[in-house]
Design a protein around this motif. Structure first.
Motif, PDB file in Angstrom:
ATOM      1  N   SER A 131       0.820  -1.205   0.000  1.00 25.66           N
ATOM      2  CA  SER A 131       0.000   0.000   0.000  1.00 25.66           C
ATOM      3  C   SER A 131       0.859   1.262   0.000  1.00 25.66           C
ATOM      4  N   GLN A 132       0.237   2.326  -0.485  1.00 29.62           N
ATOM      5  CA  GLN A 132       0.812   3.670  -0.451  1.00 29.62           C
ATOM      6  C   GLN A 132      -0.368   4.639  -0.469  1.00 29.62           C
ATOM      7  N   GLY A 133      -0.455   5.508   0.520  1.00 29.37           N
ATOM      8  CA  GLY A 133      -1.596   6.401   0.600  1.00 29.37           C
ATOM      9  C   GLY A 133      -2.892   5.601   0.629  1.00 29.37           C
ATOM     10  N   GLY A 134      -3.810   5.935  -0.275  1.00 31.52           N
ATOM     11  CA  GLY A 134      -5.073   5.210  -0.342  1.00 31.52           C
ATOM     12  C   GLY A 134      -5.047   4.008  -1.262  1.00 31.52           C
ATOM     13  N   LEU A 135      -3.928   3.773  -1.955  1.00 35.76           N
ATOM     14  CA  LEU A 135      -3.820   2.670  -2.915  1.00 35.76           C
ATOM     15  C   LEU A 135      -3.356   1.404  -2.217  1.00 35.76           C
ATOM     16  N   LEU A 136      -4.017   0.301  -2.505  1.00 39.32           N
ATOM     17  CA  LEU A 136      -3.656  -0.988  -1.929  1.00 39.32           C
ATOM     18  C   LEU A 136      -3.800  -2.063  -2.994  1.00 39.32           C
ATOM     19  N   ILE A 137      -2.811  -2.941  -3.095  1.00 39.57           N
ATOM     20  CA  ILE A 137      -2.937  -4.118  -3.948  1.00 39.57           C
ATOM     21  C   ILE A 137      -2.502  -5.346  -3.163  1.00 39.57           C
ATOM     22  N   ASP A 138      -3.148  -6.459  -3.459  1.00 43.50           N
ATOM     23  CA  ASP A 138      -2.815  -7.739  -2.841  1.00 43.50           C
ATOM     24  C   ASP A 138      -2.392  -8.689  -3.957  1.00 43.50           C
ATOM     25  N   PRO A 139      -1.071  -8.894  -4.149  1.00 43.60           N
ATOM     26  CA  PRO A 139      -0.599  -9.756  -5.249  1.00 43.60           C
ATOM     27  C   PRO A 139      -1.100 -11.187  -5.162  1.00 43.60           C
ATOM     28  N   GLU A 140      -1.279 -11.720  -3.960  1.00 43.10           N
ATOM     29  CA  GLU A 140      -1.714 -13.111  -3.823  1.00 43.10           C
ATOM     30  C   GLU A 140      -3.154 -13.289  -4.280  1.00 43.10           C
ATOM     31  N   GLN A 141      -4.016 -12.328  -3.949  1.00 47.83           N
ATOM     32  CA  GLN A 141      -5.419 -12.428  -4.332  1.00 47.83           C
ATOM     33  C   GLN A 141      -5.707 -11.725  -5.657  1.00 47.83           C
ATOM     34  N   HIS A 142      -4.728 -10.989  -6.176  1.00 45.87           N
ATOM     35  CA  HIS A 142      -4.890 -10.196  -7.393  1.00 45.87           C
ATOM     36  C   HIS A 142      -6.069  -9.227  -7.272  1.00 45.87           C
ATOM     37  N   VAL A 143      -6.085  -8.488  -6.165  1.00 45.79           N
ATOM     38  CA  VAL A 143      -7.101  -7.459  -5.981  1.00 45.79           C
ATOM     39  C   VAL A 143      -6.417  -6.122  -5.742  1.00 45.79           C
ATOM     40  N   ALA A 144      -7.102  -5.062  -6.117  1.00 46.95           N
ATOM     41  CA  ALA A 144      -6.590  -3.708  -5.924  1.00 46.95           C
ATOM     42  C   ALA A 144      -7.732  -2.806  -5.508  1.00 46.95           C
ATOM     43  N   SER A 145      -7.410  -1.797  -4.696  1.00 55.23           N
ATOM     44  CA  SER A 145      -8.448  -0.858  -4.275  1.00 55.23           C
ATOM     45  C   SER A 145      -7.815   0.502  -4.032  1.00 55.23           C
ATOM     46  N   PHE A 146      -8.673   1.519  -4.068  1.00 58.52           N
ATOM     47  CA  PHE A 146      -8.249   2.860  -3.661  1.00 58.52           C
ATOM     48  C   PHE A 146      -9.284   3.398  -2.690  1.00 58.52           C
ATOM     49  N   ALA A 147      -8.814   3.780  -1.503  1.00 59.49           N
ATOM     50  CA  ALA A 147      -9.687   4.281  -0.433  1.00 59.49           C
ATOM     51  C   ALA A 147     -10.822   3.291  -0.163  1.00 59.49           C
TER      52      ALA A 147
END
Length: 230
Positions: A131-147
């Motif tokens: 994560s960085q700021g509001g950005l988050l990614i999960d490489p294992e689950q292949h999901v990404a989100s912002f805030a």
């Protein structure tokens, strides 16, 4: 809930082979015979992924890809590098050349589907999330989100952001981003990477984040603050 797949090909026997293979794998299938019908079917059914032929009359697969933002597996009778590069540049996630193995096609579809963000609700992060700021990614689950809101990214866009978040203070040149993002053994132009960067910025800008990736002129790119603008 079963994944919904749209098959677009002007050859009926090709659609039948793909339909049988995908249904056997537990997926729901919709079909279209050309690009114009594909856009209509897409609007009415909201598929999770499109298996899309490139070479169709009137409105071809590349035209469809430019109009639709959804994971795409391209099909083509031609194994020409220009088709492969152009298809991936404008948003395709993978590429299969005819004739193909139905089992391989289903396997590639499943790989792309595993990269999809959850369709509803907040993305859940695992222990390996970045994560960085509001950005988050999960490489294992292949999901990404912002805030907390899921992001729908292509496989290439996901790979680029994963590279940035793995080394958040580093500056990446285009060659480094190519190696990080492309699983296929192909060479792509600088213009291709720039296209993906623009797409990532546009998707985050839709969430009021204008600082996801910074351009370091003459060098490359680095991860920004990834925060909402005040």
């Amino acid at each position: 809930m079963a994944h919904r797949i749209l098959i677009v090909d002007d050859e009926g026997h090709i659609r039948e082979v793909i339909r049988v293979a995908l249904k056997k794998a537990g997926m729901d299938v919709i079909e279209a015979r050309d690009g114009k019908e594909a856009l209509t079917r897409f609007a009415a059914n909201k598929p999770d992924l499109i298996v899309l032929d490139i070479g169709m009359p009137e409105f071809d697969g590349l035209d469809v890809c430019r109009e639709i933002r959804v994971p795409i597996l391209f099909l083509s009778a031609r194994d020409e590098e220009i088709d492969r590069i152009l298809g991936l540049e404008i948003g395709g996630d993978d590429y299969v050349t005819k004739p193909f193995s139905p089992r391989e096609l289903v396997a590639r579809v499943n790989v792309i589907l595993r990269r999809l963000s959850p369709r509803n609700g907040e993305a859940k992060a695992g222990p390996g999330a970045l994560s960085q700021g509001g950005l988050l990614i999960d490489p294992e689950q292949h999901v990404a989100s912002f805030a907390g809101t899921p992001l729908k990214l292509t496989a290439i866009e996901f790979g680029i952001l994963r590279a940035f978040l793995t080394r958040p203070t580093s500056v990446f040149n285009r060659e480094q981003l190519m190696r990080a993002a492309y699983q296929l053994n192909i060479q792509v132009s600088d213009r291709t990477i720039d296209s993906h960067i623009r797409n990532i910025r546009a998707k985050l800008a839709a969430h009021n984040c204008e600082n996801v990736i910074e351009t370091i002129h003459g060098v490359g790119f680095k991860l920004g603050r990834c925060e909402k603008e005040a």
